[in-house]
Design a protein around this motif. Structure first.
Motif, PDB file in Angstrom:
ATOM      1  N   PRO A 116      -3.292 -66.789  24.208  1.00  0.00           N
ATOM      2  CA  PRO A 116      -2.815 -66.780  25.593  1.00  0.00           C
ATOM      3  C   PRO A 116      -1.675 -65.773  25.789  1.00  0.00           C
ATOM      4  O   PRO A 116      -0.964 -65.438  24.833  1.00  0.00           O
ATOM      5  CB  PRO A 116      -2.312 -68.206  25.788  1.00  0.00           C
ATOM      6  N   TYR A 121      -0.213 -74.921  20.816  1.00  0.00           N
ATOM      7  CA  TYR A 121      -0.423 -74.527  22.210  1.00  0.00           C
ATOM      8  C   TYR A 121      -1.424 -75.474  22.833  1.00  0.00           C
ATOM      9  O   TYR A 121      -2.401 -75.890  22.198  1.00  0.00           O
ATOM     10  CB  TYR A 121      -0.951 -73.095  22.270  1.00  0.00           C
ATOM     11  N   ALA A 180      -3.155 -76.137  26.958  1.00  0.00           N
ATOM     12  CA  ALA A 180      -3.210 -75.882  28.391  1.00  0.00           C
ATOM     13  C   ALA A 180      -4.446 -76.574  28.944  1.00  0.00           C
ATOM     14  O   ALA A 180      -5.464 -76.713  28.255  1.00  0.00           O
ATOM     15  CB  ALA A 180      -3.262 -74.386  28.683  1.00  0.00           C
ATOM     16  N   SER A 181      -4.358 -77.015  30.187  1.00  0.00           N
ATOM     17  CA  SER A 181      -5.498 -77.695  30.803  1.00  0.00           C
ATOM     18  C   SER A 181      -5.659 -77.239  32.243  1.00  0.00           C
ATOM     19  O   SER A 181      -4.697 -76.842  32.908  1.00  0.00           O
ATOM     20  CB  SER A 181      -5.294 -79.216  30.765  1.00  0.00           C
ATOM     21  N   THR A 182      -6.892 -77.277  32.695  1.00  0.00           N
ATOM     22  CA  THR A 182      -7.212 -77.001  34.098  1.00  0.00           C
ATOM     23  C   THR A 182      -8.145 -78.097  34.590  1.00  0.00           C
ATOM     24  O   THR A 182      -8.942 -78.640  33.816  1.00  0.00           O
ATOM     25  CB  THR A 182      -7.892 -75.635  34.274  1.00  0.00           C
ATOM     26  N   TRP A 189      -9.761 -77.944  28.474  1.00  0.00           N
ATOM     27  CA  TRP A 189      -8.554 -77.938  27.646  1.00  0.00           C
ATOM     28  C   TRP A 189      -8.636 -76.768  26.675  1.00  0.00           C
ATOM     29  O   TRP A 189      -9.707 -76.447  26.148  1.00  0.00           O
ATOM     30  CB  TRP A 189      -8.426 -79.241  26.852  1.00  0.00           C
TER      31      TRP A 189
END
Length: 534
Positions: free
Chosen positions: A60, A382, A384-386, A399
């Protein structure tokens, strides 16, 4: 192998080797093909490692885990010559391509500078706008380490095949992939220690040859050397000093590798003198050659280490840089001749040592060293989620993780292999088992003295090459030789082939969690084989 079929009958020879051996022998029938395999095999697994380490490396576009320290420290080292402080919100500014928000005030850091200088190489050449460039040099270090491991494997096992297998396992192993794709210090520590190990192995054969030459010359001259001569011409020991000095200049834990392999060099000298028939082989190794080996190794390492502080020494703004200039701080008496800059550097080291032995702030992903061999608590670096369908996993909720979960098949097998090598060394005194275990011990055992500290599973990258060499050693035993009985050889080849195939499939299965690919929560959950992986 010859078997008697019946009394008075002619002996029959049991079939040996396999069809694979016959095919391979024909394939390697010319010097050019053998040379191509000798170098092509190591290069092939190194290229595989490069693909797995550099593919989508810029994702990322964010400072991951301790990149928040080391990447920003590297950038200020390039600008100021010393690590500097950053304002609140600097991580977001850095990730957006605005890295020049730091101040000239010094930052207190507890690791030497070399690893951060190395991280800064990509940014020095191409800027800090892209995460790719602040990780590129570390990815290159992890790739080079795969090639170095194949070279050490060939020296240890005298087999390009076994060496290439070791390199292949290192190329596809999850902890190694993750640590090569984040700009932390530990991959650099691993690489420099591995280089030092390679140079120690190169010295082993070279030094014994020089010893025998010197002994032959002395005996031809009519001398009767009881202690044996001193061998000063040992360039690989000097090279090892450079490598281990660089490792210490990344993290102080490199000291354990310097000490362990320094002792190993003395023991190797003793055994070489014993094989040469010297009556006082042990005292000769300890009292004559030992001080010379020390002089070729340790001062070189110290010079390399001190050189890593050049930026701090040649500028005025570093933390504690003028500590000795303040009233009452400078040494008096015998040490008063030492320049204030070096006195200040010594004070810096005292303060950093106090931090290292006392740090115990709880962290959700800390891992007790007793659990490292089983990878009970790998590090989630790390997440991250949407939830709006934009994540790219094919569902509304996606995820993405970067988790330092080792390939469990490789890691657990390597742990068992290292334990087996302890048995083999105790029973057979195999030098290959012994030197591999020295590397494992140097990287792992010292941490058992600091069980109360906050430490992480990814520290194991420093000694991972040696447990993989232990696994390669056992694989070599299972493979056997083309001269083995056919049933045994076929069984060995099949066993190793199945193991490598399963290990490869498991790496493919875990790869999304190693490189931050978006996946569904359900798919991510399938990877948590142990409770501590959640």
């Amino acid at each position: 192998m010859v078997q008697e079929v019946a009394a008075g009958s002619a002996p029959t020879r049991e079939p040996v080797g396999s069809r694979v051996d016959t095919w391979w022998s024909g394939l390697m029938s010319t010097p050019r093909r053998r040379a191509l395999w000798t170098w092509g095999g190591p290069i092939a697994v190194t290229l595989l490692a490069a693909v797995l380490r550099f593919w989508n490396l810029g994702h990322p576009q964010a400072l991951v885990f301790d990149e928040t320290y080391y990447v920003k420290d590297a950038w200020t080292l390039l600008a100021n010559g010393y690590e500097s402080t950053w304002p609140e919100g600097a991580n977001e500014d850095f990730a957006r391509g605005d890295p020049d928000v730091f101040s000239d005030d010094p930052s207190y850091v507890v690791h030497p500078p070399l690893g951060k200088w190395m991280i800064g190489l990509g940014m020095a050449l191409f800027g800090a706008d892209s995460a790719f460039w602040w990780r590129a040099s570390t990815a290159l270090a992890g790739t080079i380490a795969v090639f170095v491991l194949t070279m050490t494997g060939r020296l240890l096992f005298r087999s390009t095949l076994v060496a290439v297998i070791a390199g292949f396992l290192f190329a596809i192993e999850g902890n190694a992939i993750v640590m090569s794709r984040v700009a932390l210090l530990d991959t650099w520590l691993m690489l420099f220690c591995l280089l030092g190990f390679w140079f120690v192995l190169l010295d082993r054969a070279d030094a014994e040859s020089r010893l025998r030459e010197r002994l032959g010359a002395l005996r031809d001259a009519g001398a009767d050397p009881h202690w044996g001569p001193v061998v000063w011409l040992r360039p690989w020991v000097i090279a090892a000093g450079v490598a281990f000095g660089a490792a210490i200049a990344v993290k102080w834990s490199g000291l354990y590798f310097l000490a362990a392999f320094g002792v190993y060099l003395v023991l190797v000298d003793a055994m070489a003198r014993r094989r040469a028939g010297l009556p006082f082989w042990l005292s000769g190794a300890l009292l004559k050659q030992g001080p010379v080996t020390f002089a070729l190794l340790v001062p070189v390492a110290f010079v390399v280490y001190l050189s890593s502080w050049t930026g701090w020494l040649t500028t005025d703004g570093g933390y504690y840089r003028h500590w000795a200039d303040d009233a009452g701080n400078a040494a008096t008496g015998f040490w008063s001749w030492v320049p204030h800059s070096l006195q200040s550097l010594w004070h810096y080291h005292q303060a950093a040592y106090g931090y290292h032995v006392g740090v115990s702030s709880p962290h959700p992903w800390q891992a007790n060293p007793l659990g490292w061999p089983l990878a009970l608590r790998p590090t989630n670096m790390y997440f991250a989620s949407t939830t709006d369908g934009s994540g790219g996993c094919g569902q509304a909720e996606c995820w993405a993780s970067i988790m330092g979960i080792p390939n469990p098949i490789i890691w657990w097998a390597a742990t068992l292999a290292a334990l087996y090598l302890v048995y083999r060394f105790a029973r057979y005194r195999e030098w290959t088992s012994g030197v591999i275990l020295v590397g494992v011990a140097a990287g792992y055992l010292p941490w058992l003295l600091y069980l109360g500290r906050t430490v992480f599973q990814f520290y194991t990258i420093a000694y991972e090459p040696y447990v993989l060499l232990a696994l390669a050693a056992v694989i070599g035993l299972v493979l056997g030789r083309p001269s083995d009985a056919r049933w045994k050889r076929v069984q060995g080849l099949a066993t190793v082939g199945v193991f490598l195939g399963v290990a490869t499939l498991v790496s493919a299965f875990f790869l999304p969690l190693w490189v931050g690919m978006p996946v569904t929560p359900e798919f991510r959950g399938l990877h948590f084989w142990l409770p501590g992986w959640r």
